[in-house]
Design a protein around this motif. Structure first.
Motif, short mmCIF file in Angstrom:
data_model
loop_
_atom_site.label_atom_id
_atom_site.label_comp_id
_atom_site.label_asym_id
_atom_site.label_seq_id
_atom_site.Cartn_x
_atom_site.Cartn_y
_atom_site.Cartn_z
N ASN A 40 0.84 -1.19 0.00
CA ASN A 40 0.00 0.00 0.00
C ASN A 40 0.88 1.25 0.00
N LEU A 45 1.20 -3.42 5.13
CA LEU A 45 0.86 -2.73 6.37
C LEU A 45 1.74 -3.16 7.54
N ASP A 91 3.87 -0.52 9.76
CA ASP A 91 3.67 -0.39 11.20
C ASP A 91 4.94 -0.72 11.99
N LEU A 139 -4.91 2.59 0.67
CA LEU A 139 -4.95 1.14 0.49
C LEU A 139 -5.10 0.80 -0.99
N GLU A 182 -3.37 -7.07 10.39
CA GLU A 182 -3.63 -5.94 9.49
C GLU A 182 -4.84 -5.13 9.94
N LYS A 183 -5.89 -5.82 10.39
CA LYS A 183 -7.08 -5.12 10.89
C LYS A 183 -6.73 -4.28 12.12
N LEU A 222 -4.75 -1.09 11.09
CA LEU A 222 -5.58 -0.02 10.54
C LEU A 222 -6.30 0.75 11.65
N LYS A 223 -6.79 0.03 12.66
CA LYS A 223 -7.42 0.69 13.81
C LYS A 223 -6.40 1.57 14.54
N LYS A 240 -5.68 4.83 12.60
CA LYS A 240 -6.79 5.78 12.73
C LYS A 240 -6.76 6.47 14.10
N VAL A 273 -6.52 7.17 6.78
CA VAL A 273 -6.51 5.90 6.03
C VAL A 273 -7.56 5.97 4.93
N ASP A 278 -9.49 4.01 2.24
CA ASP A 278 -9.87 2.67 1.76
C ASP A 278 -10.47 2.83 0.38
#
Length: 341
Positions: free
Chosen positions: A162, A224, A228, A241, A288-289, A292-293, A296, A302, A304
Motif C-alpha cells: 500500500n 501494512l 507499522d 490502500l 492488518e485489521k 488499521l485501527k 486511525k 486511512v 480505503d
C-alpha cells in the motif's frame, strides 16, 4: 607336525576374525533396533521482523519437533538477526542457515520466476492470492527452487503493498504525479510507478525512515505490517490502500540438508510447513485489521479505495509494457497467463 600346527593356527585366526567381524555387525544392528531412534538434527531457522511470521515460525517449530518425535530440533533466529533477505537466502544456499524466510522481490534476480509476484494487480484479494500460491503455479515455482540449491517449503503472507505519503490524500492515479516515491531496486516496481508519472527513487530500506522524516522522499509503498513495524506512520500523514502488489514470503530450506533427512523427518518438515502457513496467514490478516485501527487512532488518514478507484490504478500500472517486462525476466512467463485464468 609343524604343518598341522600352522594349519590349525591359520584356521583358528580366521575363525576369530570372522567371529569379531560378525559380532561387530550384530552389535550395530542390535543398537539400532534397541534404540529405534534417528540421528537428531538441529536446524537454524532465520526469520523476518513480521509478528505474523514469528507466529508461523513458532508453529513450524512445534510441529517439526513433535512429529519427528524429537529427532528434529528447530533453533529460531527472528528479526533478521542473521542478515537481510538476500543474505539469508544466499546463506541458506551455502548451508550455514538451514531454513530461511524472505520476501520474494529482493531475491528475484537469483530466481527469476519470483518476478511474477512483482506484477501489479496480479491478485485482487487474499483469496485469489492463496489460490495462486497454493495451486499449480505456486507449487511449480517452489519445486523449481531445487535448481538453485533450495527446497521450497511454503509461501507465507507478507501482504498487499500500500502507498503512504505526507503531501496528499491519494485516491486516483493523478494524485501521485511528480511525487518522489521510495521503491526497491526492482525494475518492475520502478516501471509501474513511472507509468503513473511518479518519480520512483530506489533507496536502501535502512535509510527510508530518515528520508521520509527529512522529506528526501515524499512517500513509500509496503505491506501494512512493514509500515507499522518500522513506524512510518509517525512521519507520514496518509495511508492509501491501493493494494497494488501482493508480496509473499517464501520459506526455503537448504536442499542438501533436506535430502539428508530421514523420510520421517522430511514428513515432519512438510507438515510443519503446511500447518505454519495456515497460522501465519490467519495471524497476518488479524494483525492488518489491528494496524488499521491503530493508524486511525494516531490521526493518520486511512483511505480505503473503492473497487473502481483501484481499477484506475490497475489500468495504468498493469499495462502491457509492464507485464511484458515481467514476462521477459521470468524463466516461465506462461505462469502469468495461468494465474490470470
Amino acid at each position: 607336525m609343524m604343518n598341522l600346527k600352522k594349519r590349525l593356527a591359520l584356521l583358528l585366526g580366521g575363525f576369530m576374525i570372522f567371529t569379531v567381524t560378525g559380532c561387530g555387525k550384530s552389535s550395530v544392528t542390535s543398537e539400532k533396533s534397541k534404540t529405534g531412534q534417528e540421528k537428531t538434527v538441529t536446524l537454524k531457522f532465520s526469520n523476518v521482523t513480521s509478528v505474523s511470521a514469528k507466529a508461523g515460525a513458532a508453529k513450524f517449530k512445534e510441529i517439526a519437533e513433535k512429529d519427528s518425535k524429537g529427532s528434529v530440533k528447530i533453533k529460531l533466529y527472528p528479526d533478521n538477526q542473521l542478515g537481510d533477505d538476500r543474505v539469508v537466502i544466499e546463506t541458506t544456499q551455502f548451508g550455514d542457515i538451514d531454513i530461511g524466510v524472505s520476501s520474494t522481490s529482493p531475491i528475484a534476480t537469483m530466481y527469476p520466476n519470483f518476478y511474477l509476484f512483482d506484477a501489479p494487480y496480479l491478485f485482487l484479494n487474499n483469496k485469489e492470492a492463496y489460490a495462486g500460491l497454493d495451486g499449480k503455479v505456486g507449487k511449480n515455482i517452489l519445486s523449481g527452487m531445487d535448481k538453485i540449491g533450495l527446497k521450497g517449503l511454503a509461501f507465507w503472507e507478507n501482504g498487499f503493498r500500500n502507498f503512504t505519503d505526507s503531501k496528499i490524500a491519494v485516491r486516483k492515479p493523478s494524485d501521485v504525479k511528480g511525487l518522489k516515491i521510495r521503491t526497491m531496486e526492482n525494475e518492475v516496481h520502478i516501471a509501474a510507478w513511472k507509468a503513473l508519472s511518479a518519480n520512483p527513487t530506489p533507496m536502501a530500506f535502512t535509510e527510508l525512515f530518515t528520508a521520509l522524516q527529512q522529506g528526501t522522499v515524499d512517500g513509500e509503498e509496503n505491506p501494512l505490517g512493514i509500515i507499522d513495524a518500522n513506524k512510518f506512520a509517525e512521519v507520514q500523514k496518509y495511508v492509501s490502500l491501493t493494494q497494488h502488489v501482493y508480496t509473499p514470503y517464501v520459506v526455503t530450506m537448504n536442499l542438501k540438508k533436506y535430502n539428508s533427512l530421514s523420510d520421517n523427518q522430511k514428513a515432519a518438515i512438510t507438515k510443519a510447513a503446511v500447518e505454519s502457513t495456515k497460522v501465519q496467514r490467519e495471524e497476518s490478516q488479524k494483525i492488518e485489521k489491528e494496524i488499521l485501527k491503530k493508524f486511525k487512532s494516531q490521526s493518520v488518514t486511512v483511505l480505503d479505495l473503492t473497487s473502481d478507484e483501484k481499477a484506475a490504478f490497475q489500468k495504468i500500472m498493469a499495462n502491457p509494457k509492464v507485464l511484458d517486462l515481467v514476462r521477459k525476466k521470468m524463466t516461465n512467463p506462461e505462469y502469468i497467463n495461468e494465474i490470470k485464468k
